[in-house]
Design a protein around this motif. Structure first.
Motif, PDB file in Angstrom:
ATOM      1  N   GLN A   1       0.785  -1.497   0.034  1.00  0.00           N
ATOM      2  CA  GLN A   1      -0.193  -0.018   0.153  1.00  0.00           C
ATOM      3  C   GLN A   1       1.359   1.387   0.026  1.00  0.00           C
ATOM      4  OE1 GLN A   1      -2.399  -0.654   3.553  1.00  0.00           O
ATOM      5  NE2 GLN A   1      -4.010  -1.911   1.578  1.00  0.00           N
ATOM      6  N   ARG A   2       1.658   1.242   0.487  1.00  0.00           N
ATOM      7  CA  ARG A   2       2.962   2.415   0.854  1.00  0.00           C
ATOM      8  C   ARG A   2       3.318   2.806  -0.901  1.00  0.00           C
ATOM      9  NH1 ARG A   2       4.389   0.118   6.409  1.00  0.00           N
ATOM     10  NH2 ARG A   2       5.824  -1.013   5.215  1.00  0.00           N
ATOM     11  N   THR A   3       3.955   1.453  -1.222  1.00  0.00           N
ATOM     12  CA  THR A   3       3.983   1.429  -2.545  1.00  0.00           C
ATOM     13  C   THR A   3       3.569   1.835  -3.779  1.00  0.00           C
ATOM     14  OG1 THR A   3       6.083  -0.429  -1.905  1.00  0.00           O
ATOM     15  CG2 THR A   3       5.469   0.370  -4.299  1.00  0.00           C
ATOM     16  N   VAL A   4       2.346   1.739  -3.307  1.00  0.00           N
ATOM     17  CA  VAL A   4       0.968   2.372  -4.694  1.00  0.00           C
ATOM     18  C   VAL A   4       1.382   3.658  -3.925  1.00  0.00           C
ATOM     19  CG1 VAL A   4      -1.078   1.797  -5.088  1.00  0.00           C
ATOM     20  CG2 VAL A   4      -0.165  -0.668  -4.661  1.00  0.00           C
ATOM     21  N   ALA A   5       0.651   3.997  -2.825  1.00  0.00           N
ATOM     22  CA  ALA A   5       0.813   5.539  -2.435  1.00  0.00           C
ATOM     23  C   ALA A   5       1.449   6.291  -3.097  1.00  0.00           C
ATOM     24  CB  ALA A   5       0.850   5.848  -1.381  1.00  0.00           C
ATOM     25  N   LEU A   6       3.161   5.737  -2.681  1.00  0.00           N
ATOM     26  CA  LEU A   6       4.645   6.370  -3.682  1.00  0.00           C
ATOM     27  C   LEU A   6       4.697   6.567  -4.531  1.00  0.00           C
ATOM     28  CD1 LEU A   6       7.440   4.982  -1.127  1.00  0.00           C
ATOM     29  CD2 LEU A   6       6.253   7.263  -1.270  1.00  0.00           C
ATOM     30  N   LEU A   7       3.934   5.764  -5.906  1.00  0.00           N
ATOM     31  CA  LEU A   7       4.216   5.817  -6.973  1.00  0.00           C
ATOM     32  C   LEU A   7       2.585   6.492  -7.535  1.00  0.00           C
ATOM     33  CD1 LEU A   7       4.180   2.128  -8.089  1.00  0.00           C
ATOM     34  CD2 LEU A   7       6.091   3.631  -8.258  1.00  0.00           C
ATOM     35  N   ASP A   8       1.883   6.687  -6.693  1.00  0.00           N
ATOM     36  CA  ASP A   8       0.048   7.439  -7.161  1.00  0.00           C
ATOM     37  C   ASP A   8       1.005   8.978  -6.922  1.00  0.00           C
ATOM     38  OD1 ASP A   8      -0.803   5.627  -8.014  1.00  0.00           O
ATOM     39  OD2 ASP A   8      -2.217   5.737  -5.816  1.00  0.00           O
ATOM     40  N   GLY A   9       2.305   9.050  -5.877  1.00  0.00           N
ATOM     41  CA  GLY A   9       2.112  10.918  -5.919  1.00  0.00           C
ATOM     42  C   GLY A   9       2.795  10.487  -7.144  1.00  0.00           C
ATOM     43  N   ALA A  10       3.879  10.180  -7.122  1.00  0.00           N
ATOM     44  CA  ALA A  10       5.630  10.219  -7.985  1.00  0.00           C
ATOM     45  C   ALA A  10       4.814  10.582  -9.856  1.00  0.00           C
ATOM     46  CB  ALA A  10       6.234   9.403  -8.198  1.00  0.00           C
TER      47      ALA A  10
END
Length: 153
Positions: free
Chosen positions: A135-144
């Protein structure tokens, strides 16, 4: 960019044991114990030599379950012990989770309820941790990727 031919050849060679090893794991999940054991026996050593040491705990735990179902409790116990020993080495969280879940099944089958419960609890804890990491990885990718126009890429 193309891979270096020597590296590409080494990668392709590693697929020789990867596919049958993964097939053995699928057969284990399907309850086709003898077929899985045959594939493990034929490919285990070469799989480790070709780079699958990182999942050795999973492979050993799967083999242990197959051996138990084939009536070989002593082999199952020895393989479970080897899988537990392999867990002392670095291993990805998802692979550790799977190995522990399988070891819980094996230890339960062997009548070792306390050890089975410990493995199950650790597996469940690691599964939750792994989901959080995803979930953290998805959030980071979404932000990037926010604000990027795919048509402009």
């Amino acid at each position: 960019r193309l891979l270096d031919p020597a590296k590409n050849q080494a990668f392709t060679a590693s697929l020789g044991s990867l596919v049958p090893t993964l097939r053995a794991q699928v057969l284990t999940a399907q309850g086709r114990w003898a077929e899985a054991l045959d594939l493990f026996a034929a490919n285990f050593d070469s799989a480790l030599d070709e780079g699958l040491k990182r999942i050795v705990a999973c492979l050993l735990a799967d083999r242990a379950l197959c051996e138990w179902h084939e009536g070989h409790a002593d082999k199952a116990r020895a393989l479970a012990g080897a899988a537990e020993q392999a867990l002392t080495e670095p291993i990805d969280t998802d692979d550790r989770t799977l190995a522990l879940a399988r070891l819980a099944q094996v230890r339960e089958a062997l009548g070792e309820a306390k050890l089975a419960a410990q493995h199950r609890e650790e597996s469940q804890r690691l599964h939750a941790l792994h989901r959080e990491q995803q979930q953290r990885t998805v959030a980071l990718l979404d932000g990037a990727l926010a604000g990027l126009d795919p048509k402009q890429l």
